[in-house]
Each structure stands twice: as structure tokens, then as C-alpha cells.
Design a protein around this motif. Sequence first.
Motif, PDB file in Angstrom:
ATOM      1  N   VAL A 275     -10.109  15.489 -33.664  1.00 35.86           N
ATOM      2  CA  VAL A 275     -10.467  14.165 -34.195  1.00 35.86           C
ATOM      3  C   VAL A 275      -9.415  13.703 -35.206  1.00 35.86           C
ATOM      4  O   VAL A 275      -8.989  12.542 -35.201  1.00 35.86           O
ATOM      5  CB  VAL A 275     -11.865  14.216 -34.840  1.00 35.86           C
ATOM      6  CG1 VAL A 275     -12.154  12.907 -35.592  1.00 35.86           C
ATOM      7  CG2 VAL A 275     -12.930  14.458 -33.781  1.00 35.86           C
ATOM      8  N   VAL A 285     -12.084   7.211 -32.078  1.00 35.22           N
ATOM      9  CA  VAL A 285     -13.021   8.197 -31.523  1.00 35.22           C
ATOM     10  C   VAL A 285     -14.430   7.679 -31.772  1.00 35.22           C
ATOM     11  O   VAL A 285     -14.812   7.419 -32.911  1.00 35.22           O
ATOM     12  CB  VAL A 285     -12.842   9.579 -32.199  1.00 35.22           C
ATOM     13  CG1 VAL A 285     -13.854  10.585 -31.665  1.00 35.22           C
ATOM     14  CG2 VAL A 285     -11.414  10.102 -32.004  1.00 35.22           C
ATOM     15  N   PRO A 286     -15.180   7.403 -30.702  1.00 33.91           N
ATOM     16  CA  PRO A 286     -14.993   7.819 -29.302  1.00 33.91           C
ATOM     17  C   PRO A 286     -14.474   6.720 -28.384  1.00 33.91           C
ATOM     18  O   PRO A 286     -14.453   6.907 -27.173  1.00 33.91           O
ATOM     19  CB  PRO A 286     -16.404   8.204 -28.904  1.00 33.91           C
ATOM     20  CG  PRO A 286     -17.260   7.198 -29.613  1.00 33.91           C
ATOM     21  CD  PRO A 286     -16.584   6.958 -30.932  1.00 33.91           C
ATOM     22  N   SER A 290     -13.074  10.717 -26.430  1.00 36.67           N
ATOM     23  CA  SER A 290     -14.272  11.474 -26.781  1.00 36.67           C
ATOM     24  C   SER A 290     -13.856  12.899 -27.148  1.00 36.67           C
ATOM     25  O   SER A 290     -12.980  13.484 -26.508  1.00 36.67           O
ATOM     26  CB  SER A 290     -15.264  11.517 -25.613  1.00 36.67           C
ATOM     27  OG  SER A 290     -15.908  10.272 -25.450  1.00 36.67           O
ATOM     28  N   TRP A 304     -15.726  12.578 -39.621  1.00 37.55           N
ATOM     29  CA  TRP A 304     -16.123  11.267 -39.088  1.00 37.55           C
ATOM     30  C   TRP A 304     -15.297  10.964 -37.850  1.00 37.55           C
ATOM     31  O   TRP A 304     -14.092  11.099 -37.884  1.00 37.55           O
ATOM     32  CB  TRP A 304     -15.914  10.159 -40.112  1.00 37.55           C
ATOM     33  CG  TRP A 304     -16.330   8.830 -39.553  1.00 37.55           C
ATOM     34  CD1 TRP A 304     -17.579   8.294 -39.544  1.00 37.55           C
ATOM     35  CD2 TRP A 304     -15.471   7.889 -38.892  1.00 37.55           C
ATOM     36  NE1 TRP A 304     -17.561   7.072 -38.905  1.00 37.55           N
ATOM     37  CE2 TRP A 304     -16.281   6.794 -38.496  1.00 37.55           C
ATOM     38  CE3 TRP A 304     -14.106   7.860 -38.584  1.00 37.55           C
ATOM     39  CZ2 TRP A 304     -15.768   5.703 -37.814  1.00 37.55           C
ATOM     40  CZ3 TRP A 304     -13.587   6.766 -37.900  1.00 37.55           C
ATOM     41  CH2 TRP A 304     -14.419   5.703 -37.533  1.00 37.55           C
ATOM     42  N   LEU A 307     -19.641  15.220 -34.963  1.00 36.87           N
ATOM     43  CA  LEU A 307     -19.347  15.788 -33.649  1.00 36.87           C
ATOM     44  C   LEU A 307     -20.584  15.967 -32.767  1.00 36.87           C
ATOM     45  O   LEU A 307     -21.607  16.489 -33.206  1.00 36.87           O
ATOM     46  CB  LEU A 307     -18.691  17.158 -33.793  1.00 36.87           C
ATOM     47  CG  LEU A 307     -17.252  17.206 -34.318  1.00 36.87           C
ATOM     48  CD1 LEU A 307     -16.846  18.667 -34.534  1.00 36.87           C
ATOM     49  CD2 LEU A 307     -16.300  16.538 -33.342  1.00 36.87           C
ATOM     50  N   SER A 354     -19.344  11.279 -31.548  1.00 31.30           N
ATOM     51  CA  SER A 354     -17.952  11.504 -31.148  1.00 31.30           C
ATOM     52  C   SER A 354     -17.722  11.402 -29.645  1.00 31.30           C
ATOM     53  O   SER A 354     -16.620  11.680 -29.177  1.00 31.30           O
ATOM     54  CB  SER A 354     -17.482  12.883 -31.637  1.00 31.30           C
ATOM     55  OG  SER A 354     -18.200  13.912 -30.974  1.00 31.30           O
ATOM     56  N   ASP A 355     -18.743  11.008 -28.871  1.00 33.41           N
ATOM     57  CA  ASP A 355     -18.566  10.883 -27.429  1.00 33.41           C
ATOM     58  C   ASP A 355     -19.125   9.557 -26.944  1.00 33.41           C
ATOM     59  O   ASP A 355     -20.079   9.027 -27.500  1.00 33.41           O
ATOM     60  CB  ASP A 355     -19.252  12.042 -26.700  1.00 33.41           C
ATOM     61  CG  ASP A 355     -20.763  12.002 -26.880  1.00 33.41           C
ATOM     62  OD1 ASP A 355     -21.217  11.857 -28.038  1.00 33.41           O
ATOM     63  OD2 ASP A 355     -21.502  12.094 -25.888  1.00 33.41           O
TER      64      ASP A 355
END
Length: 366
Positions: A275, A285-286, A290, A304, A307, A354-355
Motif C-alpha cells: 500500500v 488504493v483500491p 487492490s 490507510w 486492509l 483496500s479491495d
Amino acid sequence: MKDPTALLGDMLPRTTHPPTMKAVAQLAGVSTMTVSRVVNGVEVVRPDTVARVRAAIEQLNYRPNTSARMLAVQEQVGVGVLYSNPSGGYLGEILVGLLEGAGHQQMPARVVLDKCPPGASEVERATELIASGLQGLVLPPPLSDNAELLDAVEAAGTPVALVASRPTGPQRDLVSTVTVDDAAAAQEMTRHLIGLGHRRIAFIRGPLSQAASRHRLEGFQRAMAAAGLVVEPELLVDGDFTYRSGLDAAERLLAQAQAPTAIFAANDDMAAASVAVAHQRGLHVPGDLSVVGFDDTAIATTVWPELTTIRQPIAEMSCRALQILVEQIHDQVNRHLISPENVVLGHSLVRRQSDAPPRVRPAVQA
């Protein structure tokens, strides 16, 4: 005439030795550890085994010796924990579990921590711990994957419990282990990314000398193959579970002409580093990339964005390993057979920020 007291003695039944826990175990076809758990109401025993043990208890008219049990629980055993894990977050979770296990009401234990620094002989450190009078060892990774170390501990006749690793070969059934199904967990996370629409997924693996690393890689590859996706060689990069190695791996991945749309790192430290590299390169991100991890250690919620990761109950794993080990030490002291246990705890996929689905970019105009 025969003495009246003698006549009374003839009328009384002859005294016999009361049935022991070992006798119950032999009749039920289980270990004394299992009988102890049934007697103490521990809930980790299968219902059919509980029924078998209770039937043996009734048949033998076995009655636990309360005073002996109280004496046993008051005895404090010494357990050594040898560690060399480079991840501070992972080690912190291990220690939380050990503290909880050491304070277990029925099985008090004195836990001695010993760090094995780089370059030091792991076998020598373990031998020194055993020689100091400690009665058992808990080994977290990566030491739990050291076959030479396990051979030395076995040769010393010292009970050992491994956290997050299960050896293969001759040692497989000689030590107790507490793990999660790393391959299934990694497969679940990879399927999650594929379900979001990602096709070019990179994987940062841990040291292949560690069983967990190999199993997580196996789960990733299995999910990709099941989806008909080819894992390009340049998308598999090495790490060693440290933040620094994650930085290097992410730099290699994001410098590629055709960069991945998702990075799955084999632990949270390497995911957090990925990240940071993405931010340094001006990637969102994301939105642009991702990033997901594994373990759910403290760093997963201090970066940040937070996750998305696989949660394995590390603290519970080390607590359980310590409890198993203390039970085995008590068995050994009481000259009972030691039956190693292999416990597999559950994992879960924790989705945070994060995705996301890969961003659809407009086609380049000729």
C-alpha cells in the motif's frame, strides 16, 4: 473362639486398588488427556468420544481423586517459548495468547521467552532452555518449521507444541500442532479477488522454507487454476514476511509495463508495504490497485486504507498450544503416555477498504 473383630474382618470386602484414569483411557481406547478433558468438561472432545469415555467411567466405577486434582492444578510447570519471528504484530498476538494460556485457572504455567537472534544456533538455544529445567517448548514460526530443531527436542524427550505449522514426514505424528488451513484460506481470498473482476493478480509469497508460505501459495495457485487464469511468472515475487521485503516486492510488481490490478501478500506486513509503494507512485488504493493480506495483525487496521485480510486467530492458537503442552507435561510427570494433538482452528475473510473491482480505463486512441 475366634475374635469378634476378626469375624467382622471376614465379613468386609477385600480392599482393591481404585480404578485409575489410565485404566479408563485404555478401556475407552483414548489418551489420558482425553479422559481428563471429559472429566473436567472441556468442550473440545467429540460427542462420540465423550460417550465412550463416560461408558468406561461407569463400567469401572471410576471416581476422580479431587484432592489429587487440586494438588495437580496447584503445581506450576515451566514452559519455554523460543522465537525469531521478524513480524512485531505477529509476535504480539502470540504473546497475548501465551499470557492468557499461562493464567489458565486449571493449568498454571510459568512461561520463559527466549529470542533466537539471527546467526545463533536454534538447537543450542533450545538445548539451553531444556537444560535450565523447563519441561516443554512452544515453537512459533519460523522455528516451528526447523526439522533439525524438532529432532533435537524429540531426542531430549521434551514435549513440544507448534504454532501455525505442521511438519511432514516422520515428525508429523510426534509433535502437537495448532494451525489454520492456510491453503483453504488463501484460496478463499484469491476467489474473492477473482469475484471482484481481477484477472491479473500478483502474489507476494513468504519464505518457502515455512509450511504456511507453501500452503498459502498452493491455495492461490489452486484458485487461479480453477478460474482458468494463468499465473504469469513475473507476478510471483518473493518476500520474507517483513515490511522491508514487501516494499521491494511491490516495487518490482508496480514497475512492470503491465502492472497487476491486485496484490495478494502472504502476510499483513508485506501487504501494508505494498500500500505504501502504491501511494508513493500516486496510485489510489483500491481504485487503481487492490491490496489484501493475511493474518489480521495490528498493522492491518493502522494503515490507510485498512486492509482486507484473512484473520487467523493467532492469540487463540498460541493459547491452545500452551494448554495442550501443559497437559502433556502433567501426563509425562504422572508417567502417562503422551498423545500429540493436531488442532485446526477456523479462519475468516475480513473485508475492509483496500479491495474493490478493477477500474475500467478507456481504450487508448490510436
